[in-house]
Design an enzyme around this catalytic site. Structure first.
Site, PDB file in Angstrom:
ATOM      1  N   HIS A 130       0.835  -1.206   0.000  1.00 16.25           N
ATOM      2  CA  HIS A 130       0.000   0.000   0.000  1.00 16.25           C
ATOM      3  C   HIS A 130       0.870   1.256   0.000  1.00 16.25           C
ATOM      4  CE1 HIS A 130      -3.755  -2.018   0.249  1.00 16.25           C
ATOM      5  NE2 HIS A 130      -3.526  -2.562   1.435  1.00 16.25           N
ATOM      6  N   CYS A 174       0.225   1.586  -5.617  1.00 19.30           N
ATOM      7  CA  CYS A 174      -0.679   2.484  -6.336  1.00 19.30           C
ATOM      8  C   CYS A 174      -0.058   3.873  -6.445  1.00 19.30           C
ATOM      9  CB  CYS A 174      -2.028   2.573  -5.631  1.00 19.30           C
ATOM     10  SG  CYS A 174      -2.982   1.058  -5.710  1.00 19.30           S
TER      11      CYS A 174
END
Length: 197
Positions: A115, A173
């Site tokens: 993440h 991301c």
């Protein structure tokens, strides 16, 4: 008999205080749970190295540590355990190894996702030429050098992985400061394993 403005304000203050304590209590619980999970994962990694087999960090865990990543420069120190599986259940506790790719620290091209706002937030600080250490499942340490970092759009097709190289791909991301999640952009840091291991 109507309540006075003072008693209404006092009741509102008590309600706000209770709500604040409840929210901080819940946040403290989540923080404590995250810290405990990291201790259990670190312990499972040490047991895995000693027993030469995967060890789950807690009995109901559907993942286990498969490698350890270390990065250090002047301002940043990261020491992370890579868990098996790159799904949400693993990524909540640490970076995850993508099944079907080489294990970190072994020959081949390994993919590890994480993440952008937790474990892999430090990727934005990495520079080409920086080194990262990987401890493999046999306890050996390997040095990787950052070869490139690029932004990829997964709507344009899958991420391309070169075969026949000993490499590590760290993927998260993008952009790092986006308030929404799940967009099509990925930040990919490609590292090559140095031969002097």
């Amino acid at each position: 008999m109507q309540p006075s403005i003072h008693s209404l304000l006092r009741g509102l203050a008590v309600a706000l205080l209770l709500a604040t304590v409840s929210l901080y209590g819940h946040a403290g619980y989540l923080y404590s749970k995250a810290v405990l999970a990291q201790w259990l994962i670190a312990d499972a990694w040490q047991q895995s190295l000693a027993e030469h087999k995967p060890v789950r960090p807690w009995p109901w865990a559907d993942t286990w540590p498969v490698a350890r990543l270390k990065y250090q420069n002047h301002d940043t120190v990261e020491d992370l355990y890579v868990l098996e599986g790159a799904a949400g259940n693993s990524l909540a506790f640490g970076p995850g190894h993508m099944a079907g790719t080489a294990l970190p620290g072994t020959p081949g091209n390994s993919v590890v996702g994480g993440h952008r706002d937790t474990h892999f937030a430090f990727l934005k600080e990495l520079q080409v030429g920086d080194h990262l250490q990987v401890q493999g499942h046999q306890g050996e340490w390997h040095t990787y050098r950052i070869d490139q970092a690029r932004i990829r759009d997964i709507n344009q097709g899958p991420l391309w992985l070169e075969s026949g190289v000993d490499a590590l791909q760290l993927i998260t991301c993008y952009p790092f400061d986006s308030i929404s999640s799940g967009g099509p952009l990925r930040y990919q840091v490609s590292l090559l394993r140095l031969n002097n291991d």
